[in-house]
Every structure is written in structure tokens, then in C-alpha cells.
Motif scaffolding. Structure first.
Motif, PDB file in Angstrom:
ATOM      1  N   SER A 168     -10.059   6.712  -5.613  1.00 35.53           N
ATOM      2  CA  SER A 168      -9.396   6.485  -4.327  1.00 35.53           C
ATOM      3  C   SER A 168      -7.907   6.205  -4.541  1.00 35.53           C
ATOM      4  CB  SER A 168     -10.048   5.305  -3.608  1.00 35.53           C
ATOM      5  OG  SER A 168      -9.930   4.128  -4.390  1.00 35.53           O
ATOM      6  N   ASN A 169      -7.116   6.558  -3.553  1.00 35.98           N
ATOM      7  CA  ASN A 169      -5.698   6.199  -3.547  1.00 35.98           C
ATOM      8  C   ASN A 169      -5.372   5.593  -2.186  1.00 35.98           C
ATOM      9  OD1 ASN A 169      -3.064   5.837  -4.228  1.00 35.98           O
ATOM     10  ND2 ASN A 169      -2.453   7.987  -3.970  1.00 35.98           N
TER      11      ASN A 169
ATOM     12  N   LEU B 172       3.440   5.787  -5.727  1.00 38.62           N
ATOM     13  CA  LEU B 172       3.571   5.584  -7.169  1.00 38.62           C
ATOM     14  C   LEU B 172       2.399   6.216  -7.915  1.00 38.62           C
ATOM     15  CD1 LEU B 172       5.144   4.287  -9.488  1.00 38.62           C
ATOM     16  CD2 LEU B 172       3.860   2.171  -9.085  1.00 38.62           C
ATOM     17  N   VAL B 173       1.196   6.067  -7.382  1.00 40.87           N
ATOM     18  CA  VAL B 173       0.008   6.643  -8.027  1.00 40.87           C
ATOM     19  C   VAL B 173       0.110   8.171  -8.065  1.00 40.87           C
ATOM     20  CG1 VAL B 173      -2.486   7.028  -7.743  1.00 40.87           C
ATOM     21  CG2 VAL B 173      -1.556   4.709  -7.607  1.00 40.87           C
ATOM     22  N   GLU B 174       0.574   8.780  -6.974  1.00 39.56           N
ATOM     23  CA  GLU B 174       0.722  10.239  -6.957  1.00 39.56           C
ATOM     24  C   GLU B 174       1.688  10.699  -8.052  1.00 39.56           C
ATOM     25  OE1 GLU B 174       1.896  11.417  -3.051  1.00 39.56           O
ATOM     26  OE2 GLU B 174       0.016  10.744  -2.123  1.00 39.56           O
ATOM     27  N   LYS B 175       2.824  10.020  -8.159  1.00 37.20           N
ATOM     28  CA  LYS B 175       3.800  10.365  -9.195  1.00 37.20           C
ATOM     29  C   LYS B 175       3.222  10.137 -10.588  1.00 37.20           C
ATOM     30  CE  LYS B 175       8.014   9.342  -6.555  1.00 37.20           C
ATOM     31  NZ  LYS B 175       9.226   8.492  -6.500  1.00 37.20           N
TER      32      LYS B 175
ATOM     33  N   GLU C 213       0.808  -1.219   0.000  1.00 40.32           N
ATOM     34  CA  GLU C 213       0.000   0.000   0.000  1.00 40.32           C
ATOM     35  C   GLU C 213       0.842   1.271   0.000  1.00 40.32           C
ATOM     36  OE1 GLU C 213      -3.293   2.122   2.848  1.00 40.32           O
ATOM     37  OE2 GLU C 213      -3.533  -0.021   2.418  1.00 40.32           O
ATOM     38  N   ASP C 214       1.909   1.318   0.791  1.00 39.95           N
ATOM     39  CA  ASP C 214       2.695   2.547   0.855  1.00 39.95           C
ATOM     40  C   ASP C 214       3.403   2.821  -0.470  1.00 39.95           C
ATOM     41  OD1 ASP C 214       4.221   0.275   1.318  1.00 39.95           O
ATOM     42  OD2 ASP C 214       5.708   1.318   2.559  1.00 39.95           O
TER      43      ASP C 214
END
Length: 482
Positions: free
Chosen positions: A421-422, A24-27, A18-19
Motif C-alpha cells: 500500500s501507499n 516520497l515512496v513513489e520516487k 501522508e501527502d
């Protein structure tokens, strides 16, 4: 594991912790926006802001043999569409029932007949095509064609950046050895070079390329990427954007039948609108389409190319003995026939009646398709039976075709959407591969015929439709596996 829905392996083991996933999703979101993989919001539209286009975080696996098959057959499909578009008898016979019950196709056909009877002013046509496929797990994981698009074949622009995006994601995960499985994608340059080739054929160095666009454009980045690439490839070529309404208001033909818009001579017309009834709110827009068709401008698509891309023509080409009218080499015919799935007309004859009965008996086996582009128009499953019951005794049914449903293998991954969602949930997905082609020629000869790139759209496995612009699919790129 269901026999009908086998799984393709993920390119890397999932789930991701998860972390790592959240960071990774934000980037990845920022990478997408900063590299043009973006769209305007339909919910909160503003010309001054963008959302990233929905994307699949990890590239989806796709059999390399089938990817190559799709790439290799494209130039044959280009030739097929070109020859179909230049066969008046075939188009007239194939569409004769449809144009009586489908007003939109009927209006297109009236323009076609008008320019054919008057004498075609511009004999050269530009085809910017996209043939779409899904893997069919019931046919040993072979590709089967969903459709071929001859108008507004979108996402060549954004799709070109997706392999770079996925290279970045895999690098972030330390999976450097996986990057070699992402094929190069030069769709944007290939499509734009096709337009510039047509511009050169027109022969007026001061003439402009005209993009026909919607009143409101959500998929702005994909369109602008084409415009900016043209300027990059040839700084002397200007692109203008106009709606059909604006062409109706400000377009005219000079004594040489050149199309003049706001004092500018138009050499090439690239339609990114004009494929659905909503783009023609009044007679003015239809008159604008006829005006352009009568002009010297080289069109993508010409009216006959537009008609050659209808579902009814696609279904007719799947009939026994029809491909032989347009292709002479047995190997070419076999390679095209190999990608066709079952396609059935609904004419008022013995075969149409049989197709109606098949749809009523086994609706889950089929998709019911009208003569429309742009996504969101088809019927699936129990809806097939309901709609067929409503129209089985009506002439309306002849405007539709019945297609055997393709059963693609599932993959597992993360779809990232604006305001989602993230971390995103892990979901089961299916993918659709599009291959881009460029063809230029007239009824006598083909001047250019190329395959130029690809795109991959992926959706959750429970969704029927998969259009990204329609809000259901997500941009992706193929990760090739043996």
C-alpha cells in the motif's frame, strides 16, 4: 516501555505527513529500480522484468559503538574461520555426529574427506564471508552474532547502493545534516577485488571466473552487480554463470587438473548456489561439486570453508577453551567471545541432555537451528518445544543446535514492498547487521585479510525470519547514533 524491548529513536520524527510520504515512496521505488536495488518477482517470474527489492524508507538507527565493534572484529573472524577450515581433526570431531543424521552435511563431508585423502590440488582458498549480528537489549545493547556465512554471502552488491538511496531520501526531506550519519559502504568493490586477487594468484590471464548459480535466479541484480563490477575493475576478466547441473554436463579436468567449462579454463569459482539440498537434485550435481573441489580453481568457498560455516561448528567454537586452539592473542579471543551468545549442542551426552531440558522448560528463550543456509529453516517459541519433544530421543537431534534468542531493540519506520500500500503503514521493526570480510590464504599463510563493507536487513518485529531473498526482510542501511 517493555524492559525487554526498548526503542531506538527514529533518525527523523515520524510519522511523515501522508501527502509527503506518498510522493516520497513513489520516487524511492523508482530510484531503487533505476539503481539496481531490485529482484525478479517470485509470484510473476519473468527474465524481462524486475521489481524493486523490499526496502525501509528511512535508514534505521544503530549504535555507532556497536557498528565499529562489528567492523573491527571481522578480520579476527576471517582468521578464525580460515584456521578452523584448515584443521581436519577439529572439523571431523565436531561434525562426526551431525554427518550421520544430516544427509546434506554428510555428503559435503564425504567430498571433504575424498579431497583430503587424495591430496588437495588447490591449497589457496578464497573466503567471502558475512558475519550477522543483532543488538541484544539484555546485554546493554551489545551486538551478538546470529551466524557467520561462508557460502553465497549475498547482498554485497545491492547493499552498496543503500547508503546512496538513503542519502537521496533524506535530501528529499530536507534533512541534509543527517547524511553524515550514514557510513560509507564499499562491499561490492571489496568482494570483487577479492575475486580478482584470487584470479591474479591463479596466474592465467585467459582464465575465467565461474559463478555457480541456481536454475532460476530471483536475486539477479545482486549477482550481476558483482559480475559487472569485476569487468569494470579489470576489463580483461570474463565471468561465466553455470548451474551445478551444467557443470556436471560440460565440466572436466585436464591433465593439470584445471577445470574446463565449454573450452574455458576456470581460475576462481564463486558459489551463489550449492548451500541447500534442493541445489543437488541428483548424483550429477554432487559429482560436479567433487569435480570442482578436485580442480586447480580457487574456490569461494572451498569445501572445508563450507563446513567451517555450519551451525554445529559455530556452536563448538563457543565452548570454553576452543577459541584458544585457533587464536593466540588474548585480546582477539576476548573480542570474539564477547560477540557470542549462548550456543548449545544437542549431542547424546550430559550437556546435550541439559540443553534439551532447557529448550523444553523455556522454549521462548531459544532458537532451534539446523545445518542450513538461505533462511526459513529455524524454529522459535512454542515450535522449539514441539520439535524438541519429537526428536529428543532420536539421533536426529545431533544435527541441530540451540541458540539463545537475541532480544533486539525496536525501531519505528516504513517498510515498502512491491504491490504494497501507499502510503505504507508505520510499523515496529528490528534490524540485523551483516559485515563482509575477504580472506585469501592456505594452511601455511594468510595472503589477504580485510573487512570490506556491510549490509542491514530489517523486518517487522513480529516476524521470526528476516531474509530478503526469502521474502521476509527489507533492505536498509544503518544510521549511526551515539
Amino acid at each position: 516501555m517493555s524492559q525487554k524491548n526498548p526503542h531506538l529513536p527514529s533518525c527523523i520524527p515520524v510519522p511523515i505527513s501522508e501527502d509527503v510520504l506518498k510522493e516520497l515512496v513513489e520516487k524511492a521505488k523508482d530510484w531503487a529500480i533505476m539503481h539496481g536495488a531490485a529482484m525478479r518477482s517470485k509470484a510473476c517470474f519473468s527474465e524481462d522484468s524486475l521489481n524493486f527489492a523490499p526496502f525501509v524508507l528511512l535508514p534505521s538507527t544503530f549504535p555507532s559503538k556497536e557498528f565499529r565493534r562489528a567492523v573491527e572484529v571481522q578480520i579476527i573472524l576471517n582468521e578464525l574461520v580460515h584456521r578452523v577450515a584448515h584443521n581436519r581433526e577439529f572439523l571431523t570431531t565436531t561434525l562426526k555426529e551431525t554427518i550421520q543424521v544430516d544427509e546434506f552435511t554428510g555428503n559435503l563431508f564425504k567430498i571433504y574427506e575424498t579431497v583430503q585423502d587424495e591430496g588437495v590440488t588447490q591449497r589457496v582458498a578464497l573466503g567471502l564471508l558475512r558475519s550477522d549480528y543483532m543488538i541484544h537489549s539484555e546485554y546493554a545493547n551489545h551486538i551478538k552474532q546470529v551466524e557467520i556465512n561462508t557460502i553465497a554471502s549475498s547482498f554485497g552488491g545491492i547493499a552498496t547502493s543503500l547508503p546512496r538511496f538513503h542519502r537521496y531520501v533524506l535530501q528529499e526531506l530536507g534533512c541534509f545534516e543527517h547524511i553524515q550519519n550514514l557510513p560509507e559502504n564499499n562491499a561490492l568493490a571489496g568482494l570483487c577485488q577479492g575475486m580478482l586477487e584470487a584470479w591474479k594468484i591463479y596466474g592465467d590471464p585467459k582464465a575465467v571466473i565461474l559463478f555457480i548459480v541456481e536454475d532460476v535466479t530471483y536475486n539477479i541484480c545482486d549477482q550481476r552487480l558483482h559480475e559487472f563490477k569485476i569487468r569494470e575493475l579489470n576489463p580483461h576478466v570474463k565471468v561465466i554463470r553455470r548451474t551445478l547441473t551444467q557443470v556436471g554436463d560440460n565440466g572436466s579436468l585436464n591433465s593439470n587438473n584445471e577445470l574446463i567449462i565449454d573450452g574455458l579454463v576456470v581460475s576462481v569459482i564463486y558459489f551463489r548456489a550449492g548451500y541447500e539440498p534442493g541445489h543437488y537434485p541428483s548424483k550429477k550435481e554432487w559429482d560436479a561439486r567433487l569435480l570442482m573441489e578436485r580442480s586447480q580453481a580457487i574456490k569461494s568457498p572451498s569445501i572445508q570453508y563450507h563446513l567451517a560455516g555450519t551451525k554445529k561448528v559455530q556452536q563448538a567454537l563457543a565452548k570454553s577453551g576452543i577459541l584458544e586452539l585457533f587464536l593466540t592473542e588474548a585480546k582477539k579471543i576476548e573480542s570474539v567471545r564477547d560477540i557470542f551468545t549462548g550456543l548449545y549442542g544437542l549431542d547424546f551426552d550430559e550437556f546435550g541432555d541439559q540443553a534439551v531440558q532447557m529448550a523444553l522448560n523455556e522454549p521462548d528463550r531459544f532458537v532451534l537451528k539446523p545445518q542450513r543456509e538461505g533462511g526459513g529453516n529455524n524454529f522459535y517459541g512454542s515450535e522449539v518445544r514441539e520439535v524438541m519433544l519429537q526428536m529428543k530421543d532420536s539421533r536426529e537431534r545431533t544435527a541441530w543446535i540451540l541458540m539463545e534468542r537475541i532480544l533486539p531493540p525496536l525501531s519505528t519506520g516504513y517498510i515498502v514492498r512491491p504491490a504494497g500500500s501507499n502510503p505504507p503503514p508505520l510499523c515496529e521493526m528490528v534490524s540485523e547487521l551483516g559485515i563482509f570480510g575477504v580472506i585469501i590464504g592456505d594452511s601455511e599463510k594468510i595472503l589477504v585479510n580485510k573487512q570490506v563493507g556491510h549490509m542491514l536487513r530489517t523486518k517487522v518485529s513480529t516476524a521470526n525470519e528476516g531474509g530478503v531473498a526469502a521474502g521476509l526482510g527489507a533492505l536498509d542501511s544503518p544510521y549511526l547514533i551515539d
